[in-house]
Design a protein around this motif. Structure first.
Motif, PDB file in Angstrom:
ATOM      1  N   SER A 289       9.225  20.889 -91.690  1.00  0.00           N
ATOM      2  CA  SER A 289       8.878  21.125 -90.306  1.00  0.00           C
ATOM      3  C   SER A 289       7.751  22.222 -89.893  1.00  0.00           C
ATOM      4  O   SER A 289       7.445  23.107 -91.001  1.00  0.00           O
ATOM      5  CB  SER A 289      10.203  21.574 -89.700  1.00  0.00           C
ATOM      6  OG  SER A 289      10.781  22.697 -90.282  1.00  0.00           O
ATOM      7  N   THR A 290       7.325  22.232 -88.980  1.00  0.00           N
ATOM      8  CA  THR A 290       6.292  23.081 -88.666  1.00  0.00           C
ATOM      9  C   THR A 290       6.958  24.069 -87.822  1.00  0.00           C
ATOM     10  O   THR A 290       8.047  24.351 -87.357  1.00  0.00           O
ATOM     11  CB  THR A 290       5.223  22.623 -87.640  1.00  0.00           C
ATOM     12  OG1 THR A 290       5.626  22.213 -86.619  1.00  0.00           O
ATOM     13  CG2 THR A 290       4.475  21.483 -88.393  1.00  0.00           C
ATOM     14  N   GLU A 291       6.197  25.481 -87.475  1.00  0.00           N
ATOM     15  CA  GLU A 291       6.833  26.312 -86.937  1.00  0.00           C
ATOM     16  C   GLU A 291       7.144  26.112 -85.348  1.00  0.00           C
ATOM     17  O   GLU A 291       8.068  26.581 -84.965  1.00  0.00           O
ATOM     18  CB  GLU A 291       5.998  27.779 -86.988  1.00  0.00           C
ATOM     19  CG  GLU A 291       6.713  28.939 -86.435  1.00  0.00           C
ATOM     20  CD  GLU A 291       5.617  30.261 -86.687  1.00  0.00           C
ATOM     21  OE1 GLU A 291       5.837  31.047 -85.796  1.00  0.00           O
ATOM     22  OE2 GLU A 291       4.836  30.291 -87.812  1.00  0.00           O
ATOM     23  N   ALA A 292       6.245  25.580 -85.047  1.00  0.00           N
ATOM     24  CA  ALA A 292       6.333  24.866 -83.429  1.00  0.00           C
ATOM     25  C   ALA A 292       7.759  24.072 -83.308  1.00  0.00           C
ATOM     26  O   ALA A 292       8.496  24.263 -82.383  1.00  0.00           O
ATOM     27  CB  ALA A 292       5.185  24.059 -82.932  1.00  0.00           C
ATOM     28  N   ILE A 293       7.931  23.174 -84.184  1.00  0.00           N
ATOM     29  CA  ILE A 293       9.224  22.194 -84.281  1.00  0.00           C
ATOM     30  C   ILE A 293      10.435  23.287 -84.431  1.00  0.00           C
ATOM     31  O   ILE A 293      11.401  23.205 -83.762  1.00  0.00           O
ATOM     32  CB  ILE A 293       9.093  21.334 -85.415  1.00  0.00           C
ATOM     33  CG1 ILE A 293       8.148  20.270 -84.995  1.00  0.00           C
ATOM     34  CG2 ILE A 293      10.430  20.870 -85.602  1.00  0.00           C
ATOM     35  CD1 ILE A 293       8.215  19.385 -83.993  1.00  0.00           C
ATOM     36  N   GLU A 294      10.541  24.179 -85.398  1.00  0.00           N
ATOM     37  CA  GLU A 294      11.222  25.030 -85.761  1.00  0.00           C
ATOM     38  C   GLU A 294      11.797  26.034 -84.489  1.00  0.00           C
ATOM     39  O   GLU A 294      13.259  26.202 -84.263  1.00  0.00           O
ATOM     40  CB  GLU A 294      11.240  25.948 -86.853  1.00  0.00           C
ATOM     41  CG  GLU A 294      11.230  25.244 -88.180  1.00  0.00           C
ATOM     42  CD  GLU A 294      10.326  25.699 -89.028  1.00  0.00           C
ATOM     43  OE1 GLU A 294       9.911  26.889 -89.198  1.00  0.00           O
ATOM     44  OE2 GLU A 294      10.100  24.937 -90.335  1.00  0.00           O
TER      45      GLU A 294
END
Length: 193
Positions: free
Chosen positions: A176-181
């Motif tokens: 996952s990306t930081e934005a998704i997290e």
């Protein structure tokens, strides 16, 4: 076909070609295809169960609020024995989700994961694979899925939660990306994702 004993929360299902097994987060139910009959599991040995999976002739459920998982009788989701259980033991956490993936039984806890295999032992057929444990658990039990020959899940461990992992062998790999997290951490009902 029938009514579940609850109308809230997630439901998991799996089948063996003869029966569809349904787990509503507490009770188990079977739909037997030949007679088109739906019933709550009548066996008093059936535990309060969070979810179900099917592997190698057995339905497998996790007992709520413990590290235990139970197996059904071979090819029969209506028959359970109170002694047919084992405990995920690499970490003292709650077992949240058993799933069949890549031919093995994956046991996702709140802070750890173990991978077991069917040894064919007549006393209890499943055994932990030596070295097949991760210090990463699952935040939302119903996010564990097999896809493309591997397993994905929204993880949790002592360092935090809300990261999507993919198993690379028996090691977690962040996908996952930081934005998704950030979006996952903002969810209000994380356990029901």
């Amino acid at each position: 076909m029938g009514t579940l004993n609850t109308s809230v929360g997630n439901v998991s299902m799996d089948e063996n070609g003869v029966q569809l097994f349904i787990c509503d987060g507490n009770d188990g139910y079977t739909l037997t295809y030949s007679g088109n009959t739906f019933a709550v599991v009548p066996d008093g040995d059936f535990p309060s169960a969070g979810s179900v999976t099917y592997i190698d002739g057995y339905f497998v459920v996790n007992q709520n609020s413990t590290g235990k998982f139970f197996i059904s009788s071979i090819n029969d989701g209506t028959a359970w024995n109170a002694l047919d259980f084992a405990t995920a033991e690499s970490a003292p956490d709650v077992l949240r989700r058993p799933i069949r993936a890549v031919g093995q039984l994956w046991l996702f806890g709140s802070k750890s994961t173990e991978i077991w295999t069917n040894t064919g032992d007549s006393d209890f057929p499943f055994q932990k694979i030596s070295g097949a444990e991760m210090a990463y658990g699952i935040m939302a039990p119903h996010t564990a899925v097999e896809h493309g020959g591997t397993v994905y899940w929204v993880g949790e461990n002592d360092d935090g939660s809300g990261i999507v992992y993919r198993a690379k062998g028996f090691s977690p790999e962040r996908v996952s990306t930081e934005a998704i997290e950030i979006r996952i951490r903002e969810a209000t009902e994380k356990e029901n994702m």
